[in-house]
Scaffold this motif. Sequence first.
Motif, PDB file in Angstrom:
ATOM      1  N   TYR A  42      11.069  40.787 -50.996  1.00  0.00           N
ATOM      2  CA  TYR A  42      10.046  41.705 -50.033  1.00  0.00           C
ATOM      3  C   TYR A  42       9.911  42.991 -50.274  1.00  0.00           C
ATOM      4  O   TYR A  42      11.008  43.674 -50.431  1.00  0.00           O
ATOM      5  N   ALA A  43       8.888  43.526 -49.694  1.00  0.00           N
ATOM      6  CA  ALA A  43       8.639  45.214 -50.003  1.00  0.00           C
ATOM      7  C   ALA A  43       9.080  45.555 -51.074  1.00  0.00           C
ATOM      8  O   ALA A  43       9.953  46.549 -51.285  1.00  0.00           O
ATOM      9  N   SER A  44       8.569  45.502 -52.247  1.00  0.00           N
ATOM     10  CA  SER A  44       9.384  45.652 -53.569  1.00  0.00           C
ATOM     11  C   SER A  44       9.292  47.356 -53.747  1.00  0.00           C
ATOM     12  O   SER A  44       8.217  48.119 -53.452  1.00  0.00           O
ATOM     13  N   GLY A  45      10.489  47.753 -54.140  1.00  0.00           N
ATOM     14  CA  GLY A  45      10.358  49.400 -54.464  1.00  0.00           C
ATOM     15  C   GLY A  45      11.153  49.989 -53.284  1.00  0.00           C
ATOM     16  O   GLY A  45      11.286  51.202 -53.543  1.00  0.00           O
ATOM     17  N   TYR A  46      11.171  49.500 -52.134  1.00  0.00           N
ATOM     18  CA  TYR A  46      11.809  50.120 -50.883  1.00  0.00           C
ATOM     19  C   TYR A  46      13.328  49.563 -50.913  1.00  0.00           C
ATOM     20  O   TYR A  46      13.809  48.540 -51.289  1.00  0.00           O
ATOM     21  N   LEU A  47      14.058  50.549 -50.234  1.00  0.00           N
ATOM     22  CA  LEU A  47      15.595  50.488 -50.241  1.00  0.00           C
ATOM     23  C   LEU A  47      15.788  49.378 -48.895  1.00  0.00           C
ATOM     24  O   LEU A  47      15.236  49.439 -48.036  1.00  0.00           O
ATOM     25  N   GLN A  48      16.610  48.659 -49.288  1.00  0.00           N
ATOM     26  CA  GLN A  48      17.068  47.421 -48.342  1.00  0.00           C
ATOM     27  C   GLN A  48      18.507  47.807 -48.019  1.00  0.00           C
ATOM     28  O   GLN A  48      19.308  48.316 -48.709  1.00  0.00           O
ATOM     29  N   GLY A  49      19.019  47.486 -46.888  1.00  0.00           N
ATOM     30  CA  GLY A  49      20.345  47.864 -46.255  1.00  0.00           C
ATOM     31  C   GLY A  49      21.070  46.637 -45.649  1.00  0.00           C
ATOM     32  O   GLY A  49      20.561  45.855 -44.754  1.00  0.00           O
ATOM     33  N   ASN A  50      22.353  46.680 -46.064  1.00  0.00           N
ATOM     34  CA  ASN A  50      23.114  45.865 -45.347  1.00  0.00           C
ATOM     35  C   ASN A  50      23.595  46.501 -43.893  1.00  0.00           C
ATOM     36  O   ASN A  50      23.624  47.857 -43.846  1.00  0.00           O
ATOM     37  N   LEU A  51      24.307  45.973 -43.104  1.00  0.00           N
ATOM     38  CA  LEU A  51      24.465  46.139 -41.679  1.00  0.00           C
ATOM     39  C   LEU A  51      25.907  46.342 -41.308  1.00  0.00           C
ATOM     40  O   LEU A  51      26.560  45.207 -41.453  1.00  0.00           O
ATOM     41  N   ALA A  52      26.537  47.298 -40.851  1.00  0.00           N
ATOM     42  CA  ALA A  52      27.708  47.156 -39.968  1.00  0.00           C
ATOM     43  C   ALA A  52      27.726  48.033 -38.783  1.00  0.00           C
ATOM     44  O   ALA A  52      27.369  49.277 -38.620  1.00  0.00           O
ATOM     45  N   ILE A  53      27.777  47.337 -37.732  1.00  0.00           N
ATOM     46  CA  ILE A  53      27.879  48.159 -36.332  1.00  0.00           C
ATOM     47  C   ILE A  53      29.253  47.990 -35.695  1.00  0.00           C
ATOM     48  O   ILE A  53      29.747  46.767 -35.447  1.00  0.00           O
ATOM     49  N   LEU A  54      29.737  49.144 -35.119  1.00  0.00           N
ATOM     50  CA  LEU A  54      31.216  49.189 -34.622  1.00  0.00           C
ATOM     51  C   LEU A  54      30.969  50.156 -33.478  1.00  0.00           C
ATOM     52  O   LEU A  54      30.395  51.140 -33.351  1.00  0.00           O
ATOM     53  N   PRO A  55      32.156  50.247 -32.676  1.00  0.00           N
ATOM     54  CA  PRO A  55      32.190  50.811 -31.580  1.00  0.00           C
ATOM     55  C   PRO A  55      32.822  52.498 -32.116  1.00  0.00           C
ATOM     56  O   PRO A  55      33.482  52.429 -33.247  1.00  0.00           O
ATOM     57  N   ALA A  56      32.343  53.413 -31.279  1.00  0.00           N
ATOM     58  CA  ALA A  56      32.559  54.757 -31.948  1.00  0.00           C
ATOM     59  C   ALA A  56      33.975  54.746 -32.244  1.00  0.00           C
ATOM     60  O   ALA A  56      34.408  55.783 -33.151  1.00  0.00           O
ATOM     61  N   SER A  57      34.983  54.293 -31.210  1.00  0.00           N
ATOM     62  CA  SER A  57      36.337  54.450 -31.697  1.00  0.00           C
ATOM     63  C   SER A  57      36.729  54.074 -33.123  1.00  0.00           C
ATOM     64  O   SER A  57      37.730  54.386 -33.493  1.00  0.00           O
ATOM     65  N   HIS A  58      35.947  53.355 -33.817  1.00  0.00           N
ATOM     66  CA  HIS A  58      36.190  52.633 -34.964  1.00  0.00           C
ATOM     67  C   HIS A  58      35.328  53.294 -36.061  1.00  0.00           C
ATOM     68  O   HIS A  58      35.457  53.146 -37.289  1.00  0.00           O
ATOM     69  N   ALA A  59      34.462  54.358 -35.696  1.00  0.00           N
ATOM     70  CA  ALA A  59      33.364  54.686 -36.692  1.00  0.00           C
ATOM     71  C   ALA A  59      33.929  55.732 -37.717  1.00  0.00           C
ATOM     72  O   ALA A  59      33.744  55.685 -38.851  1.00  0.00           O
ATOM     73  N   ASP A  60      35.013  56.493 -37.328  1.00  0.00           N
ATOM     74  CA  ASP A  60      35.319  57.621 -38.484  1.00  0.00           C
ATOM     75  C   ASP A  60      36.224  56.759 -39.568  1.00  0.00           C
ATOM     76  O   ASP A  60      36.130  57.024 -40.535  1.00  0.00           O
ATOM     77  N   GLU A  61      37.021  55.715 -39.058  1.00  0.00           N
ATOM     78  CA  GLU A  61      37.802  54.978 -40.044  1.00  0.00           C
ATOM     79  C   GLU A  61      37.009  54.278 -41.302  1.00  0.00           C
ATOM     80  O   GLU A  61      37.137  54.227 -42.095  1.00  0.00           O
ATOM     81  N   PHE A  62      36.072  53.616 -40.366  1.00  0.00           N
ATOM     82  CA  PHE A  62      34.841  52.803 -41.263  1.00  0.00           C
ATOM     83  C   PHE A  62      34.212  53.854 -42.271  1.00  0.00           C
ATOM     84  O   PHE A  62      33.968  53.558 -43.479  1.00  0.00           O
ATOM     85  N   LEU A  63      33.720  54.998 -41.631  1.00  0.00           N
ATOM     86  CA  LEU A  63      33.075  55.954 -42.533  1.00  0.00           C
ATOM     87  C   LEU A  63      34.062  56.210 -43.912  1.00  0.00           C
ATOM     88  O   LEU A  63      33.485  56.475 -45.036  1.00  0.00           O
ATOM     89  N   LYS A  64      35.361  56.546 -43.535  1.00  0.00           N
ATOM     90  CA  LYS A  64      36.441  56.607 -44.711  1.00  0.00           C
ATOM     91  C   LYS A  64      36.397  55.576 -45.502  1.00  0.00           C
ATOM     92  O   LYS A  64      36.418  55.669 -46.769  1.00  0.00           O
ATOM     93  N   SER A 133      21.674  45.226 -53.137  1.00  0.00           N
ATOM     94  CA  SER A 133      21.224  45.051 -54.568  1.00  0.00           C
ATOM     95  C   SER A 133      20.039  44.715 -54.598  1.00  0.00           C
ATOM     96  O   SER A 133      19.221  44.483 -55.671  1.00  0.00           O
ATOM     97  N   PHE A 134      19.283  44.152 -53.455  1.00  0.00           N
ATOM     98  CA  PHE A 134      17.881  43.448 -53.295  1.00  0.00           C
ATOM     99  C   PHE A 134      17.061  44.820 -53.883  1.00  0.00           C
ATOM    100  O   PHE A 134      15.912  44.358 -54.576  1.00  0.00           O
ATOM    101  N   SER A 135      17.333  46.189 -53.734  1.00  0.00           N
ATOM    102  CA  SER A 135      16.558  47.151 -53.937  1.00  0.00           C
ATOM    103  C   SER A 135      16.546  47.544 -55.534  1.00  0.00           C
ATOM    104  O   SER A 135      15.433  48.111 -56.136  1.00  0.00           O
ATOM    105  N   PHE A 136      17.349  46.976 -56.321  1.00  0.00           N
ATOM    106  CA  PHE A 136      17.004  47.007 -57.527  1.00  0.00           C
ATOM    107  C   PHE A 136      16.550  45.743 -58.608  1.00  0.00           C
ATOM    108  O   PHE A 136      16.068  46.005 -59.572  1.00  0.00           O
ATOM    109  N   GLU A 137      16.385  44.914 -57.948  1.00  0.00           N
ATOM    110  CA  GLU A 137      15.870  43.584 -58.448  1.00  0.00           C
ATOM    111  C   GLU A 137      14.326  43.808 -58.596  1.00  0.00           C
ATOM    112  O   GLU A 137      13.817  42.982 -59.679  1.00  0.00           O
ATOM    113  N   ALA A 138      13.540  44.696 -58.002  1.00  0.00           N
ATOM    114  CA  ALA A 138      12.004  44.988 -58.293  1.00  0.00           C
ATOM    115  C   ALA A 138      11.952  45.602 -59.611  1.00  0.00           C
ATOM    116  O   ALA A 138      11.227  45.208 -60.525  1.00  0.00           O
ATOM    117  N   ALA A 139      13.046  46.463 -60.140  1.00  0.00           N
ATOM    118  CA  ALA A 139      12.896  47.032 -61.237  1.00  0.00           C
ATOM    119  C   ALA A 139      13.398  46.176 -62.234  1.00  0.00           C
ATOM    120  O   ALA A 139      12.805  46.316 -63.525  1.00  0.00           O
TER     121      ALA A 139
END
Length: 283
Positions: A42-64, A133-139
């Motif tokens: 779907y929507a060929s050529g556009y970035l698709q994204g996976n999702l991870a949503i966490l409490p702010a107390s865990h955000a810095d560790e997950f960013l690392k 990886s869906f984002s490179f499938e169009a190419a």
Amino acid sequence: MNATKSASCSPTTVSESASTISPLALRHAIRSGKHRGTTTGYASGYLQGNLAILPASHADEFLKFCVKNPKSCPLIGMSEPGSPYIPELGTDLDIRTDLPGYRVFRGTIDFESVSDLTAVWRDDLVTFVLGCSFSFEAAITRSGVPLRHMDANRNVPMYVTNIATTPAGRFHGPLVVSMRSFKPSDAIRAILYSDRYRLAHGAPVHIGDPASIGISDLMKPDFGDEPVVNEGDIPVFWACGVTPQMAIRNVLPDLAITHEPGLMLVTDVLAEAAEFSLQTKTA
């Protein structure tokens, strides 16, 4: 671990064909409940994204964790605490409603599958959007190389491997990979095309024998749908954005939310433009 199947979908689930529908129109179709299946193709050529949503107390560790594992967790967007919006990823984009399916974890490895996060949203939640990886499938398909799961109207198969990610604080776990099978000449082309998309996991992490990365049965994926493998095909494995789900299961905050495998956030960001911007910044 049992394979998680997602509903099949075809271009008829929305008013335009799958590849040419705009990201905004697709998000609206998802938000209204008209589209609940995989977003592959779907929507060929556009970035698709996976999702991870966490409490702010865990955000810095997950960013690392993302920084230490850029192949599996290429960060393309991050929200402010409590905000369901990431303006740089799209106009009229609402994290709470614009993915076809979510997994909600409440301090255990068990999860609830939902199609809307409005009822569980909190002011301390931080959203991470990771390249897909869906984002490179169009190419790949534009080059004339067929993708068997798309031709079969299936979600891509995904597998938990014996390859460990690099830990960051409490976050750790195995690498998850997605697999696409090709005849040998097409495999070479697919590898070359995907290597151009570092925000979508880039080049493969493994080619060939599944057993050497801990996959005992290629026909029984841990997530997604059973693969289509033709005689003479070579299996090619890419790092997968389901990897953070395994790391989150090892931490288990009181609330964590991920996407259903294969059901992504489709952004307004052109994949090639994003990659060019990244290359310019790192040149």
